[in-house]
Scaffold this motif. Sequence first.
Motif, PDB file in Angstrom:
ATOM      1  N   LEU A 134      -3.787   6.472   6.125  1.00 36.50           N
ATOM      2  CA  LEU A 134      -3.797   5.662   7.425  1.00 36.50           C
ATOM      3  C   LEU A 134      -5.597   4.668   7.542  1.00 36.50           C
ATOM      4  N   ALA A 135      -5.882   4.827   6.095  1.00 38.00           N
ATOM      5  CA  ALA A 135      -6.853   4.055   5.924  1.00 38.00           C
ATOM      6  C   ALA A 135      -6.395   2.107   5.405  1.00 38.00           C
ATOM      7  N   LYS A 138      -4.476   0.847   8.110  1.00 39.13           N
ATOM      8  CA  LYS A 138      -5.938   0.588   9.341  1.00 39.13           C
ATOM      9  C   LYS A 138      -6.646  -1.031   8.572  1.00 39.13           C
ATOM     10  N   ASN A 139      -6.477  -1.464   6.851  1.00 41.24           N
ATOM     11  CA  ASN A 139      -7.183  -2.386   6.972  1.00 41.24           C
ATOM     12  C   ASN A 139      -6.165  -3.497   6.394  1.00 41.24           C
ATOM     13  N   ARG A 161      -6.297   4.012  16.961  1.00 39.42           N
ATOM     14  CA  ARG A 161      -7.488   4.183  15.657  1.00 39.42           C
ATOM     15  C   ARG A 161      -6.932   3.463  14.656  1.00 39.42           C
ATOM     16  N   HIS A 162      -5.535   2.694  14.100  1.00 38.31           N
ATOM     17  CA  HIS A 162      -5.112   2.621  12.787  1.00 38.31           C
ATOM     18  C   HIS A 162      -4.727   1.027  13.250  1.00 38.31           C
TER      19      HIS A 162
END
Lengths: 428, 549
Positions: A134-135, A138-139, A161-162
């Motif tokens: 997930l991170a 997101k990035n 959130r993502h």
Amino acid sequence: MANRNEQGVWEHVPSPFCGIGSDDLKIRVSGSRIEVLENGDAVTREAFEQPLGETRPMISGKPVSLEEAVERAAAVLAEAELPLLAGLATDVAGMRAALSLADRLGAVVDNMNSRAAMRNILVLQDSGWMTTTLAEVKNRADLLLVVGTDVESLFPRFFQRHIWVDGMFVEAADREVVYLGKAPSGYASVSPDGRKPTVLACEDRDLPAVVSMLRLLVNDRPVGVDSVGGIEIQALKELAGRLKSANYGVIAWAAGALEWEHAELTVQITCEMIKDLNQRTRCSGLPLGGREGDQTATQVCGWQTGYPVRVRFSRGIPEYDPYLNATERLLEEGEVDALLWLSAYNSSRLPPRVGVPTVVLGRGGMNFDQPPEVYIPVGVPGIDHAGHTYRTDNVVAVRLFKLRDSGLPSSAQVLEAIERAVRAKLSS
Amino acid sequence: MGSELKIINGRVYDPINDIDGEIRDVCIRDGKIVESVADDAKVIDAAGKVVMPGGVDMHCHIAGHKVNLARKFQPEDHRHDVQPRVGALRSGTGGTVPSTFTTGYRYATLGYTTAMEAAVPPMGARHTLEELHDTPVVDKGFYLLLANNVCLNQLLEQGRHAEFRDAVAWWLNKSKAYAIKLVNPGGDEPWKGRKNSNVHDLDQPISGFDLTPRKIIKALIDVSNDLGLPHPAHIHCNNLGHSGNYATTLETMKTADGRRAHITHIQFHSYGGEVGKNPTSAARQIVDYINEHPNISADVGQVMFGKATIMTADAPLTWLLRNMSKDKWINADTECESGCGIIPFSYQEHVYTHAIQWAIGLELFLLSKDPWRMVLSTDHPNGGSFENYPRLIRLLMDKPFRDEQAKRANPKAIANTSLLDIDREFTMREIVIVTRAGPARLLGLENKGHLGVGADADITIYDEMEDKEAMFNAARYVIKGGELFIDNHEFRFDHEGSVYHVSPSYNPEIERVLKPFFEDYYSVQFENYPVSDHYIARGVTVPTGQSQP
Ligand SMILES: [Zn+2]
């Protein structure tokens, strides 16, 4: 870690229900009542806020003491030739205890969501895959392709959130979303600046052909038709081009949403297409799941036995079979003669109706048509006791907190007590 | 506990205390070696046997998300090799990536009592500790991957060295890690950032940052010494597996500039030849450098013929290997902290590259003048399972056996090394150094790897045998923390083992720097990120000492 301020309000609370490990919830606890104040969604609010329900153990629908219930459960399991421990929706400690009991009993273990999970596991074991977490989404993700899944009904906060946040290497305004197969049911996938996702809709039954076609186009293979499953080839060609030109494409699906025979083949074609794309750029899969502790069950089973799920201990060693050890098959064929059903998160996930003696360890408030031989209400990990659970992306173990004092035992405590009673019976 | 034990008549090897095969007694009380015990202490008669400290594996992959993926990925790896439930011991499976219980039992069977998991991204710390909790018998710990950490890279490129140091210390604390690990420093960004490439030169800029691998390597070597960590920076160099990579390895060692650094599985980094062509042996160049530079230590990462599983945070490497083999393959990008690649593998005697890898590993052992700084590992399961250690020991101790094995391997490969010209056979003392005393010393575990008074009573007793593989295959007795775990080849009880970690001090102000970064880029809340003590049932905090020169 989550903390409580004076008014009984908790902050930074992780949700064990949402699968994507949202851990920013604000929650008020008054007595046994729980209220999600901030960052809730349809899934987490319902799961957190349901009333405590019945907390007394029962034998055939009649309240008994916990000791009596444990004793009867142990008798049911110890007397069985081949017991099945199924459901297994719990935390890490609960799963450890379930496997320890199964190892002692020579039982079979299977998870309530494994029919869906197998669609991924079979692919993992046959050809492997390229995935992300997930991170990273997101990035890095500049293109999200959703295959066959209405993400927001299952994971309501996924986009918030993502996707619709600025990441380290990509901004929300530069991200694109494409749906293939099912169209989204709401507006979560519409960007904050109002861009709607591209939707290439088709029937589920056509999705295997559509995904295969997309893979051909990604590999610049000639095709002799104008459309597949009602989708224009030109539109798929454009999608193939976008996947190839994205810097960090992410293809997401929820195996639970792919409800057709041999959907694992569609997952496999998707995963092989991802590998093809990686010859030129980056692209990763994001299998979505993790609800009802299903990732937790496969993780713990994985490290303790070497196999993710559907493991049989009846010969004194762990033996894995994705077909023979399936709950439905074992019950239909009458191969097992006792069932322990564990559902600590969700009181509506009832045991399958079967003709064998059944022990239920479940969240309070289960409504049975016919009371099982034994019902022991257990606490919810992350509400009634602390614990650990795994998020959809498998890497991140989330620490869960005890928010209220319900007096309910954890599934691990009950399973350990049952194992002690079983050991006493087997050695006497 | 509280029990007393006395081992008599055994031939004792304890190099740290200069005991080399003397017949003498070893006394144990409360889990420690003591001067003497009461007359009614339990006695083990070790006549005809050798007594030595328990083995210490300083580099293996036994716990964490990558390991568990590799387990679930390969049911075929387990089916043929099962661990039945016996007595109080749990069932499990083996293969190249055994289940947790089986991992602990099998290490113990070989006489190993400590094992360090060598590569964990901070976000995977909890998971790793969960698995280590279920890995019985051995004491353990893990190394924290920090050489591809975006937040640290940013501090470094901005020249904020004090904050960089505090952030590293914070991360070690909050993850309950034992040491700093570097894998392919700087290589994640070129891999994840579209180009499917890697860094190949220590001075090549890393995409997205005003940084080079050399700057990251230097900074982490410095921090580990400045913080006085018990084990220095543990480095998997750039260019693993590539022909000609010995030059990169030499450059990495030079970057240490006299300060302590550990180069791991150095065999995979000791190749001559040209990129893209068959490797040649550069073992001599590597060993010469290490012989002359006492600040450098290494573990070998021997490859053993047979099955292996490649699992590494060096994801672009497995991408390369997979493109050759077309076998099944996992790649897992991990939370902007790391990456991971997994493929099943098999080292074959007739394959030139595999045979030369095998021979280079042996050259490194045999050419090294200081066994304390060139210790034994197979980078389990990358070069082969830890269950190969007894065979590896025989290869080192038995020249005729070694030559016979070499003659079965690809002749061109063997001829490109000096292996057949080397007559050296390791003594028992040297074996004890490379498998026990050396790794314990390199890890800074003062109570392990020896049998002096005050040491942990982790002891193995083997039957003395001509065939060293058979001898080291199954210890007759294994004592862990003073308790007889294996008694006359039988498992007696289960033992949890302890988790070793460090807790270097840092300026708490660093959280003001880290928290905003988390809020912007992480997928968990800053408050929920640290690993709490709940994850460690039996933890041992190893003190960090004075800053090292
Ligand atoms: Zn390694």
